[in-house]
Design a protein around this motif. Structure first.
Motif, short mmCIF file in Angstrom:
data_model
loop_
_atom_site.label_atom_id
_atom_site.label_comp_id
_atom_site.label_asym_id
_atom_site.label_seq_id
_atom_site.Cartn_x
_atom_site.Cartn_y
_atom_site.Cartn_z
N PHE A 1 47.84 18.04 23.34
CA PHE A 1 47.57 17.02 22.32
C PHE A 1 46.41 16.10 22.67
CE2 PHE A 1 52.06 18.10 22.09
CZ PHE A 1 52.14 18.52 20.77
N ASN A 2 45.92 16.19 23.90
CA ASN A 2 44.87 15.29 24.35
C ASN A 2 43.93 16.03 25.27
OD1 ASN A 2 43.38 13.14 25.63
ND2 ASN A 2 44.95 11.76 24.87
N GLU A 3 42.65 15.85 25.05
CA GLU A 3 41.63 16.56 25.84
C GLU A 3 41.31 15.87 27.16
OE1 GLU A 3 38.22 16.94 23.39
OE2 GLU A 3 39.26 18.16 21.91
N ASP A 4 41.57 14.58 27.28
CA ASP A 4 41.18 13.82 28.46
C ASP A 4 42.41 13.47 29.28
OD1 ASP A 4 39.67 12.48 30.31
OD2 ASP A 4 39.12 10.83 29.00
N VAL A 5 42.89 14.43 30.07
CA VAL A 5 44.06 14.25 30.91
C VAL A 5 43.61 14.27 32.37
CG1 VAL A 5 46.29 15.18 31.62
CG2 VAL A 5 45.59 15.31 29.23
#
Length: 121
Positions: free
Chosen positions: A29-33
């Protein structure tokens, strides 16, 4: 997109498994992990190739570390206050996790301060 930092600071296998499941799930759900392995978890991380979770009734999640790269999680850090040779040794020991880099405690704290959401395990 907001940045999410996930910090593992536990030396328990069950917590590490839950942490990896969470990180992989949230990355959908998120690209910046960002993943940080903090001091308490480094003993497990350094011996990742020797772990046998099945021996304590856990499923074998060790191969899950290879999924971090497939899920485009490229910001993986190990907290280390050691300088010079010991820091290099840590990086070599856990290099199978995918380009893990070491950060000092202050660098980890700065990264966390600049982050939108932090999850700790």
């Amino acid at each position: 997109m907001s940045r999410i930092v996930c910090v593992l600071n536990s030396d328990r296998l069950s917590v590490m498994r839950e942490f990896l499941d969470f990180v992989l799930g949230i990355s959908a759900f998120n690209e910046d992990v960002v993943v940080i392995f903090a001091e308490n978890s480094l003993g497990l991380i350094k011996n990742i190739d020797k772990l046998s979770p099945e021996g304590v009734g856990e499923r074998n999640f060790v191969k899950t570390f290879g999924m971090l790269e497939l899920y485009d999680i490229s910001q993986i850090y190990a907290e280390s206050n050691h300088v010079g040779g010991e820091s290099t040794l840590l990086e070599e020991t856990i290099s199978s996790i995918h380009e893990i880099r070491t950060l000092s405690t202050s660098e980890c704290m700065e990264l966390i301060r600049e982050t939108d959401h932090v999850f700790t395990f």
